[in-house]
Design an enzyme around this catalytic site. Structure first.
Site, PDB file in Angstrom:
ATOM      1  N   GLU A  45       0.821  -1.476   0.256  1.00  0.00           N
ATOM      2  CA  GLU A  45       0.129   0.114   0.185  1.00  0.00           C
ATOM      3  C   GLU A  45       0.685   1.038  -0.133  1.00  0.00           C
ATOM      4  O   GLU A  45       1.914   0.963   0.613  1.00  0.00           O
ATOM      5  CB  GLU A  45      -1.386   0.011   0.751  1.00  0.00           C
ATOM      6  CG  GLU A  45      -2.320  -0.903   1.250  1.00  0.00           C
ATOM      7  CD  GLU A  45      -2.830  -1.110   2.823  1.00  0.00           C
ATOM      8  OE1 GLU A  45      -3.413  -2.418   2.960  1.00  0.00           O
ATOM      9  OE2 GLU A  45      -2.497  -0.296   3.781  1.00  0.00           O
ATOM     10  N   CYS A  94       3.413   8.670   1.633  1.00  0.00           N
ATOM     11  CA  CYS A  94       3.532   7.400   3.021  1.00  0.00           C
ATOM     12  C   CYS A  94       3.865   5.719   1.840  1.00  0.00           C
ATOM     13  O   CYS A  94       3.201   5.470   1.184  1.00  0.00           O
ATOM     14  CB  CYS A  94       2.484   7.093   3.895  1.00  0.00           C
ATOM     15  SG  CYS A  94       2.442   5.684   4.811  1.00  0.00           S
ATOM     16  N   CYS A 113       5.288  -7.358   7.167  1.00  0.00           N
ATOM     17  CA  CYS A 113       6.607  -6.948   7.700  1.00  0.00           C
ATOM     18  C   CYS A 113       6.719  -7.874   9.046  1.00  0.00           C
ATOM     19  O   CYS A 113       5.824  -9.159   9.280  1.00  0.00           O
ATOM     20  CB  CYS A 113       6.173  -5.593   8.533  1.00  0.00           C
ATOM     21  SG  CYS A 113       7.042  -4.825   9.958  1.00  0.00           S
ATOM     22  N   CYS A 115       4.460  -6.223  15.286  1.00  0.00           N
ATOM     23  CA  CYS A 115       3.646  -5.506  16.800  1.00  0.00           C
ATOM     24  C   CYS A 115       2.355  -4.947  16.955  1.00  0.00           C
ATOM     25  O   CYS A 115       1.445  -5.221  15.495  1.00  0.00           O
ATOM     26  CB  CYS A 115       3.815  -3.497  15.999  1.00  0.00           C
ATOM     27  SG  CYS A 115       5.717  -3.598  15.995  1.00  0.00           S
ATOM     28  N   CYS A 160      -0.956  -3.719  14.825  1.00  0.00           N
ATOM     29  CA  CYS A 160      -0.224  -3.086  13.467  1.00  0.00           C
ATOM     30  C   CYS A 160      -1.171  -3.983  12.644  1.00  0.00           C
ATOM     31  O   CYS A 160      -0.662  -5.161  12.497  1.00  0.00           O
ATOM     32  CB  CYS A 160       1.190  -2.416  13.007  1.00  0.00           C
ATOM     33  SG  CYS A 160       1.709  -2.069  11.897  1.00  0.00           S
ATOM     34  N   CYS A 206      -3.647   4.479   9.620  1.00  0.00           N
ATOM     35  CA  CYS A 206      -3.089   3.160  10.714  1.00  0.00           C
ATOM     36  C   CYS A 206      -2.488   3.978  11.851  1.00  0.00           C
ATOM     37  O   CYS A 206      -1.686   3.760  12.373  1.00  0.00           O
ATOM     38  CB  CYS A 206      -1.922   2.122  10.429  1.00  0.00           C
ATOM     39  SG  CYS A 206      -1.097   2.675   9.841  1.00  0.00           S
TER      40      CYS A 206
HETATM   41  N1  SAH Z   1       7.914   0.180  11.145  1.00  0.00           N
HETATM   42  C1  SAH Z   1       7.730   1.377  10.808  1.00  0.00           C
HETATM   43  C2  SAH Z   1       7.086   2.198   9.469  1.00  0.00           C
HETATM   44  C3  SAH Z   1       6.309   1.539  10.000  1.00  0.00           C
HETATM   45  S1  SAH Z   1       4.170   2.034  10.912  1.00  0.00           S
HETATM   46  C4  SAH Z   1       7.487   1.794  12.459  1.00  0.00           C
HETATM   47  O1  SAH Z   1       7.041   0.236  13.836  1.00  0.00           O
HETATM   48  O2  SAH Z   1       8.113   2.723  12.479  1.00  0.00           O
HETATM   49  C5  SAH Z   1       4.534   4.006  10.824  1.00  0.00           C
HETATM   50  C6  SAH Z   1       3.797   3.853  12.088  1.00  0.00           C
HETATM   51  O3  SAH Z   1       2.285   3.919  12.245  1.00  0.00           O
HETATM   52  C7  SAH Z   1       4.894   3.556  13.283  1.00  0.00           C
HETATM   53  O4  SAH Z   1       4.714   4.601  14.847  1.00  0.00           O
HETATM   54  C8  SAH Z   1       3.357   2.863  13.506  1.00  0.00           C
HETATM   55  O5  SAH Z   1       3.029   2.492  15.003  1.00  0.00           O
HETATM   56  C9  SAH Z   1       2.208   3.306  13.658  1.00  0.00           C
HETATM   57  N2  SAH Z   1       1.023   2.704  13.488  1.00  0.00           N
HETATM   58  C10 SAH Z   1       0.883   1.361  13.120  1.00  0.00           C
HETATM   59  N3  SAH Z   1      -0.348   0.548  13.238  1.00  0.00           N
HETATM   60  C11 SAH Z   1      -1.227   1.553  13.605  1.00  0.00           C
HETATM   61  C12 SAH Z   1      -2.656   2.050  14.287  1.00  0.00           C
HETATM   62  N4  SAH Z   1      -2.982   0.592  14.111  1.00  0.00           N
HETATM   63  N5  SAH Z   1      -2.831   2.929  14.852  1.00  0.00           N
HETATM   64  C13 SAH Z   1      -2.037   3.649  15.250  1.00  0.00           C
HETATM   65  N6  SAH Z   1      -0.540   3.596  14.396  1.00  0.00           N
HETATM   66  C14 SAH Z   1      -0.046   2.510  13.895  1.00  0.00           C
END
Ligand code: SAH
Length: 342
Positions: free
Chosen positions: A90, A103, A110, A114, A117, A331
């Site tokens: 995406e 973005c 990935c 987390c 995510c 996200c």
């Molecule tokens: N892997 C990298 C970049 C991708 S995620 C990282 O972890 O930073 C980009 C940002 O979006 C990160 O801060 C991640 O924690 C956040 N993120 C991912 N899923 C989310 C969600 N469901 N709600 C809020 N933030 C989210």
């Protein structure tokens, strides 16, 4: 054969010469790629026909197709980009006053897992090559003039360091897309060797670190990466980075109701980030994900109280608004407007 979008501007003369092609064509090639933004060599009409055939054979334009496109009411647009082997990622376009942010993704899926995510829910399919990352960018450039790039799409950029950095250097290059380094933000979940390496690059990319919790106990519950590089080690690497580069670091902190949104957590976070010179905090309201219905976004008042504690502690903090939720593009990392900046 070498993908055209993997070649840095200064490398073109050598690449052409190495294949028995005329090096003086490099300028025209770059013009076709990054000014005319061709999507196939047949469109490079400033090049002689014969050379176009050579280019197709030696320097193919990476196949990247827009498989789906969803626009949300606030103007945010999500594109699903597919590659030759069927992998897809995406990329999101976010318009705002005076800026147009992309973005971008660095991996299909990935491996970081987390908890909150969606990208990591199914694990890692594969990393993208530099030319695939650039291809995503060029698709979006043809849609509009991109002013900012955030590496906050699918994937962990520091788990694909070399290809990501090559792509970003190319996108930054004056004779390439020419996007200013300070307009490019790399976001990591906290891979310490990546932070250390970035400090040695001598490039002024912006760095964001996804922290999401103020101590090991909480952070380990939502971010498996914390067992490898715990909070203390991560913050030490961040402090070393800001001291060395004199560049700020933004800590991303996704607020999850009843988990990391208490007043005590805010106090602990303030004390923690104050150990890092030039630290800023971005608070992100959680975007709920299907696979973890137990994780909820806090109420507005709770988020504002959290923000208040940080600001009273003198931490430069911003509360973000997520965008694009009706295009399932949110996200939480997508900035709408800051409702508060200290
Ligand atoms: N892997 C990298 C970049 C991708 S995620 C990282 O972890 O930073 C980009 C940002 O979006 C990160 O801060 C991640 O924690 C956040 N993120 C991912 N899923 C989310 C969600 N469901 N709600 C809020 N933030 C989210």
């Amino acid at each position: 054969m070498k993908p055209a979008w993997s070649i840095l501007p200064e490398e073109w003369k050598g690449e052409l010469a190495a294949r028995g092609l005329r090096p003086f064509r490099a300028e025209q090639v770059l013009h076709s790629l990054y000014r005319d933004m061709i999507s196939g060599w047949d469109e490079a009409t400033t090049l002689p026909k014969e050379l176009r055939e050579d280019m197709k054979r030696e320097f193919p334009l990476t196949e990247a197709t827009v498989l789906d496109r969803a626009r949300s009411e606030d103007g945010t647009e999500k594109l699903l980009v597919g590659f030759a082997d069927g992998a897809s990622v995406e990329t999101v376009l976010i318009p705002a006053t005076g800026r147009f942010t992309q973005c971008i993704s660095t991996q299909a899926g990935c491996a970081m897992r987390c908890a909150f995510c969606a990208s990591g829910a199914k694990g890692l399919l594969r990393s993208l090559s530099a030319d695939e990352i650039v291809a995503q960018h060029m698709i979006c450039r043809r849609i509009g003039q991109i002013t900012n790039l955030v590496v906050m799409g699918m994937g962990e950029p520091f788990a694909n360091y070399d290809e990501t950095m090559r792509a970003l250097k190319l996108i930054n290059a004056g004779k390439g897309p020419n996007l200013g380094a300070r307009h490019i933000t790399i976001s990591t979940c906290g891979i310490v060797p990546g932070i250390e390496r970035l400090a040695t690059e001598g490039i002024q990319f912006e760095l964001s670190v996804s922290l999401h919790a103020p101590n090991d106990e909480l952070r380990s519950k939502i971010m498996p990466v914390n067992s490898r590089w715990p909070v203390g080690e991560l913050m030490a690497a961040c402090a070393a980075y800001t001291r060395k580069t004199k560049r700020a670091i933004t800590f991303e902190y996704t607020l999850v109701s009843g988990f990391n949104d208490s007043r005590e957590a805010a106090e602990e976070l303030a004390a923690l980030v104050k150990r890092v010179p030039l630290a800023k905090v971005n608070l992100i309201p959680l975007s709920p994900v299907d696979h973890r219905p137990d994780l909820k976004r806090p109420h507005e008042a709770q988020m504002l109280a959290f923000l208040d504690v940080l600001m009273k502690n003198g931490v430069q903090t911003m509360l973000r608004r997520s965008r694009g939720s009706d295009a399932s593009a949110a996200c939480g990392q997508l900035r709408l407007r800051s409702i508060a900046v200290s």
